[in-house]
Design an enzyme around this catalytic site. Structure first.
Site, PDB file in Angstrom:
ATOM      1  N   ASN A 285       0.808  -1.227   0.000  1.00 45.80           N
ATOM      2  CA  ASN A 285       0.000   0.000   0.000  1.00 45.80           C
ATOM      3  C   ASN A 285       0.838   1.273   0.000  1.00 45.80           C
ATOM      4  O   ASN A 285       0.409   2.301  -0.526  1.00 45.80           O
ATOM      5  CB  ASN A 285      -1.006   0.004   1.159  1.00 45.80           C
ATOM      6  CG  ASN A 285      -0.360  -0.171   2.516  1.00 45.80           C
ATOM      7  OD1 ASN A 285       0.767  -0.635   2.634  1.00 45.80           O
ATOM      8  ND2 ASN A 285      -1.082   0.214   3.555  1.00 45.80           N
TER       9      ASN A 285
ATOM     10  N   GLU B 153       4.176  -4.307  12.366  1.00 41.03           N
ATOM     11  CA  GLU B 153       3.134  -3.296  12.197  1.00 41.03           C
ATOM     12  C   GLU B 153       2.010  -3.985  11.446  1.00 41.03           C
ATOM     13  O   GLU B 153       2.112  -4.250  10.247  1.00 41.03           O
ATOM     14  CB  GLU B 153       3.680  -2.087  11.427  1.00 41.03           C
ATOM     15  CG  GLU B 153       2.898  -0.821  11.680  1.00 41.03           C
ATOM     16  CD  GLU B 153       1.979  -0.500  10.534  1.00 41.03           C
ATOM     17  OE1 GLU B 153       0.774  -0.807  10.679  1.00 41.03           O
ATOM     18  OE2 GLU B 153       2.433   0.043   9.528  1.00 41.03           O
TER      19      GLU B 153
ATOM     20  N   CYS C 230      -3.157   1.259   6.714  1.00 38.98           N
ATOM     21  CA  CYS C 230      -3.225   0.529   7.984  1.00 38.98           C
ATOM     22  C   CYS C 230      -3.775   1.391   9.110  1.00 38.98           C
ATOM     23  O   CYS C 230      -4.502   0.893   9.973  1.00 38.98           O
ATOM     24  CB  CYS C 230      -1.865  -0.033   8.352  1.00 38.98           C
ATOM     25  SG  CYS C 230      -0.572   1.217   8.492  1.00 38.98           S
TER      26      CYS C 230
ATOM     27  N   GLU D 276       8.248   2.377  14.306  1.00 40.31           N
ATOM     28  CA  GLU D 276       9.010   2.889  13.173  1.00 40.31           C
ATOM     29  C   GLU D 276       8.889   4.407  13.176  1.00 40.31           C
ATOM     30  O   GLU D 276       7.842   4.953  13.506  1.00 40.31           O
ATOM     31  CB  GLU D 276       8.480   2.322  11.860  1.00 40.31           C
ATOM     32  CG  GLU D 276       8.681   0.822  11.732  1.00 40.31           C
ATOM     33  CD  GLU D 276       8.179   0.276  10.400  1.00 40.31           C
ATOM     34  OE1 GLU D 276       7.584   1.057   9.635  1.00 40.31           O
ATOM     35  OE2 GLU D 276       8.372  -0.917  10.152  1.00 40.31           O
TER      36      GLU D 276
END
Length: 488
Positions: free
Chosen positions: A159, A257, A291, A469
């Site tokens: 994505n 993640e 996400c 991150e």
């Protein structure tokens, strides 16, 4: 067409292993298609376990040399990489749009964001600090130093195929790790382009390696090889759990993640227009394939009708089409599988009594006939029995759920097993702190819906993952602590 674009699009790309562009051991290639047209836009090697092993060999051999470079030396390479990305932003964005589908304007923003992450970590490479602690005896000195963990395997999603590569890779390289990158099978061409620019920036052979192809075989090799000390993965919760189980044998360090179920909560004292605009900017970015994208809109019952009317009006003005066309605000879903999932969730909601306020269907006429397009959708009369309230939609569908009390909506949104992001709109300072502190999510945005910036730690809790991150926290994921006790 620029030199970088012509090198990546239309032909057969190669994997980058040990400083060389090579084919897969199998000699086979796989097609990369444009989700807006179904056309093949490039081909990449069909790599497997043997190719992953070659890449790990190269990364392991390169680790001593790269890790011993000073932070400033590593920073100079990363700064050149960031500059190269900015100089080729138009080419990168075109490659990204053709393989992923998002509008060129979004791809340009992503290319710029990718460069921002690299530049940030170039600076952080010079700031890896240790500590000196008081000794327990007069002749004792205690030192704590940070060292790179070793070879890091990076598995990135489709994505955001540019920023997810640089957010992981720049942090790892800045820390002194060497890496093996496995990009998503749907969007490997952007990674190829980025690695070509990294090669030109002067990275030593083997310090970064790119393997494309069979995710299962490549992933199994990464998890089985004891020389891979760290794995960073962005993707589904289901796959993340498999990686956790696979990591147990070697006790590998993991950053995950994973999936989300992000609520948007709009209170009656909020700026309604601001909330609607922010919702549009988040919910329909990348066709809802994000996400940390809003999953369900919880709107106070006193304003739900006005909010829904404004939202529907704005959604109906969104132009859907091929990302390379001027004025397009939303592109296709990544593939037929994702489109069918979105269709199934909407059908389930309608069957259980939901009302489609706009959209609610696949787009099949011209110019959408050959792609995987779904209409931007708003749904009302949504109840908690519907699947789309509990499952990650990952598509351009906005279910609106009314609520009455603050405590009620807080309990409702915290009931999910996920905990990535949450969004709150209110002008009550007390409520801001109550919601931000009590929402069980790794990230909370108040009066806005943008979260991914280089200086902040991005990540979730519960089944949305572990580790972070971005920011200094993202680089610490690639460093371990060593305690040294010195007796004089």
């Amino acid at each position: 067409m620029g030199e970088l674009t012509s090198a990546v699009l239309g032909g057969e790309s190669r994997m980058w292993i040990g400083g060389r562009w090579v084919e897969a051991v199998s000699g086979e290639f796989v097609d990369v298609t444009d989700p807006a047209t179904g056309e093949v836009v490039g081909r990449v090697p069909k790599g497997g376990g043997k190719d992953a092993a070659r890449a790990i060999d190269a990364a392991f051999s390169a680790f001593p040399g790269w890790s011993r470079r000073t932070g400033a030396e590593r920073a100079s390479v990363l700064k050149r990489w960031a500059e190269a990305i900015r100089n080729h932003r138009q080419e990168i964005s075109r490659i990204l749009t053709l393989e992923q589908g998002k509008p060129l304007a979004e791809s340009l923003e992503e290319a710029d964001g990718a460069a921002d992450f690299v530049e940030w970590y170039a600076e952080e490479a010079k700031r890896i600090c240790g500590e000196t602690l008081p000794g327990s005896r007069g002749n004792q000195r205690i030192l704590v130093i940070r060292q790179p963990v070793g070879v890091a395997a990076l598995i990135t999603p489709w994505n955001y195929p540019a920023t997810m590569v640089t957010r992981k890779m720049a942090a790892a390289l800045a820390a002194g790790c060497t890496v093996v990158l496995k990009p998503a099978s749907q969007t490997p061409l952007t990674a190829v382009a980025l690695l070509k620019l990294l090669e030109e920036a002067g990275l030593p052979p083997g310090a970064a390696n790119l393997v494309t192809g069979e995710a299962g075989a490549i992933g199994r090799e990464m998890m089985a090889d004891p020389r891979v000390r760290k794995v960073s993965f962005t993707g589904s919760t289901e796959t993340g759990k498999k990686l956790i189980r696979a990591s147990a044998e070697r006790v590998k360090r993991l950053s995950l993640e994973l999936g989300g179920n992000a609520p948007l909560i709009v209170f009656p004292d909020s700026d309604l227009e601001r909330a609607v605009e922010a919702t549009i900017g988040n919910k329909f970015e990348n066709a809802g394939q994000m996400c940390n994208g809003i999953n369900v809109l919880y709107v106070h019952e006193s304003i739900v009708d006005r909010f829904s009317e404004r939202l529907v009006s704005r959604v109906q003005s969104l132009r859907v089409g091929r990302g390379t066309e001027p004025g397009v605000r939303m592109g296709p879903l990544i593939d037929e599988r994702n489109l069918r999932k979105v269709e199934a969730l909407v059908e389930d909601a309608v069957r259980k009594g939901a009302r489609v306020l706009t959209g609610g269907c696949r787009l099949t006429g011209e110019p959408h006939r050959s792609g995987t397009f779904y209409a931007p959708t708003v749904i009302g009369d949504v109840t908690l029995e519907m699947r789309l309230v509990h499952e990650e939609i990952f598509g351009p569908v906005a279910p609106v759920v009314p609520f009455r009390e603050e405590g009620e909506v807080l309990a409702r949104v915290n009931a999910t097993p996920y905990g990535l992001a949450a969004y709150v709109f209110t002008r009550d300072v007390g409520r801001v702190f109550r919601m931000a502190e009590n929402l069980e999510f790794g990230m909370v945005a108040v009066n806005g819906t943008s979260l991914s910036v280089p200086q902040a730690p991005f990540g979730g809790i519960k089944e949305s993952g572990q580790g972070r991150e971005g920011g200094r926290h993202g680089m610490e994921e690639f460093l371990h602590l060593k305690y040294i006790s010195l007796n004089l």
